[in-house]
Scaffold this motif. Sequence first.
Motif, PDB file in Angstrom:
ATOM      1  N   PHE A 176      69.550 -54.953 103.064  1.00 11.48           N
ATOM      2  CA  PHE A 176      68.850 -54.034 103.953  1.00 11.48           C
ATOM      3  C   PHE A 176      68.623 -54.658 105.333  1.00 11.48           C
ATOM      4  CE2 PHE A 176      66.302 -50.326 104.670  1.00 11.48           C
ATOM      5  CZ  PHE A 176      66.819 -49.446 103.743  1.00 11.48           C
ATOM      6  N   GLU A 177      68.156 -55.917 105.326  1.00 12.39           N
ATOM      7  CA  GLU A 177      67.887 -56.588 106.605  1.00 12.39           C
ATOM      8  C   GLU A 177      69.149 -56.704 107.449  1.00 12.39           C
ATOM      9  OE1 GLU A 177      63.944 -59.158 105.330  1.00 12.39           O
ATOM     10  OE2 GLU A 177      65.847 -60.234 105.603  1.00 12.39           O
ATOM     11  N   GLN A 178      70.265 -56.993 106.774  1.00 18.90           N
ATOM     12  CA  GLN A 178      71.551 -57.101 107.474  1.00 18.90           C
ATOM     13  C   GLN A 178      71.944 -55.748 108.081  1.00 18.90           C
ATOM     14  OE1 GLN A 178      73.393 -59.825 107.884  1.00 18.90           O
ATOM     15  NE2 GLN A 178      75.228 -58.873 108.737  1.00 18.90           N
ATOM     16  N   LEU A 179      71.768 -54.674 107.305  1.00 22.91           N
ATOM     17  CA  LEU A 179      72.107 -53.327 107.799  1.00 22.91           C
ATOM     18  C   LEU A 179      71.281 -52.993 109.040  1.00 22.91           C
ATOM     19  CD1 LEU A 179      72.208 -51.221 104.459  1.00 22.91           C
ATOM     20  CD2 LEU A 179      74.166 -51.870 105.879  1.00 22.91           C
ATOM     21  N   ILE A 180      69.982 -53.309 108.970  1.00 21.35           N
ATOM     22  CA  ILE A 180      69.081 -52.966 110.083  1.00 21.35           C
ATOM     23  C   ILE A 180      69.413 -53.795 111.317  1.00 21.35           C
ATOM     24  CG2 ILE A 180      66.636 -52.861 110.836  1.00 21.35           C
ATOM     25  CD1 ILE A 180      67.570 -50.788 108.599  1.00 21.35           C
ATOM     26  N   LYS A 181      69.746 -55.068 111.074  1.00 22.69           N
ATOM     27  CA  LYS A 181      70.119 -55.941 112.201  1.00 22.69           C
ATOM     28  C   LYS A 181      71.356 -55.363 112.914  1.00 22.69           C
ATOM     29  CE  LYS A 181      71.548 -60.522 112.235  1.00 22.69           C
ATOM     30  NZ  LYS A 181      71.725 -61.724 111.448  1.00 22.69           N
ATOM     31  N   GLU A 182      72.359 -54.984 112.127  1.00 19.32           N
ATOM     32  CA  GLU A 182      73.596 -54.436 112.720  1.00 19.32           C
ATOM     33  C   GLU A 182      73.317 -53.100 113.411  1.00 19.32           C
ATOM     34  OE1 GLU A 182      76.410 -56.312 109.146  1.00 19.32           O
ATOM     35  OE2 GLU A 182      75.814 -54.194 109.108  1.00 19.32           O
ATOM     36  N   LEU A 183      72.467 -52.291 112.789  1.00 20.59           N
ATOM     37  CA  LEU A 183      72.141 -50.982 113.363  1.00 20.59           C
ATOM     38  C   LEU A 183      71.427 -51.162 114.703  1.00 20.59           C
ATOM     39  CD1 LEU A 183      71.947 -47.880 113.068  1.00 20.59           C
ATOM     40  CD2 LEU A 183      69.879 -48.199 111.727  1.00 20.59           C
TER      41      LEU A 183
END
Length: 337
Positions: free
Chosen positions: A325-332
């Motif tokens: 989740f953290e990775q997705l949010i960082k990329e977003l």
Amino acid sequence: MFNSLKYPIIQAPMAGGVSTVDLALAVSQNGGLGFLAAGYKTPEVIEKEILECNASGLPFGVNLFVPQNDTVDEALYLYKLRLEEDFQIKLTIQEPHDDFWAEKLELVMKYKVPYVSFTFGCPSKEIIEQLKKNSSHVIVTVTNLSEAKIAENNGADAICLQGVEAGGHRATFQNVNEDSHVPLMNLINTIHKEIQIPIIAAGGIINGKDIHLALSAGTEAVQLGTAFLCTEESGANFIYKKALQSDQFSETALTRAFTGRLARGLKNDFMSKYESLAPAIYPAVHTLTQPIRAKALREKNPHAMSLWASTRFKEVKQGTVKDVFEQLIKELNLCQS
Ligand SMILES: Cc1cc2nc3c(=O)[nH]c(=O)nc-3n(C[C@H](O)[C@H](O)[C@H](O)COP(=O)(O)O)c2cc1C
């Protein structure tokens, strides 16, 4: 409809053991929306899961299969004979079954499940109205414009639009509907002009950039399945997780070989060998091949198991849901800045 969520990111309901309570709650805890998959489960099992999610106080959803019973014909008997011969195993053709439709609807009503989604068809106006009056948000999964219009006309709060890249079963209202094989971004572009209710984008979304593109194209939320398959909280078995992350499989394909309904998974020997023989008879083919898949799991053989995954499976990440989740949010965030 998703304003109460920190992020408009939904974890796809994944039947067959992948969607655990832990997975759903971890996604909701991290600011998304976790989903339970009621498909194939008994009412007792899904009731227990609903109670656990309810007790958490977090938002969550439950997904139901709209009943479908294709007529059993000669082709199924021929498929059975061939599989029995090849696998030296006794198989059975089961009586039609509606996956406990009435009982499961009763449960989502009884526990006022916050989000209820459907696949393989659209419930009647009456059912949708009852669920909405009972304070559930109703989502219907669709694969083309005509299905989207039916969902909207029947009163759905939102549609989940499934592109051809999606892992798992095609959500088509009819089992055989080959013109609905459209890539997600093309579908969004066609459908969002024609439909007034919110759209959830699904199919092959694996990173923050994909999420950004889908949201920028006019959707209100995204639904990710494959992206969560290899998390610690996912119920995917060890062989399945290993197959997704090894170089053993190079591509996915759509197949009817395992269930009689088209579904996308890692292209293995079973798919290659039986694709041309499998009849479009769901759920009879699903129950027919169950002993073969169970045996393959016992023998740790990924070539006779269904390994549902999207076209983007090579980008799947390991770790906890929090890590993913953290990775997705960082990329977003990078895309939005
Ligand atoms: C293992 C697996 C099981 C699935 N089971 C369900 C299900 O029970 N109900 C449903 O509506 N969709 C199911 N799907 C389809 C996904 O919900 C859907 O297409 C998804 O949002 C996009 O998946 P993707 O990110 O893997 O492409 C399943 C997908 C996978 C990979």
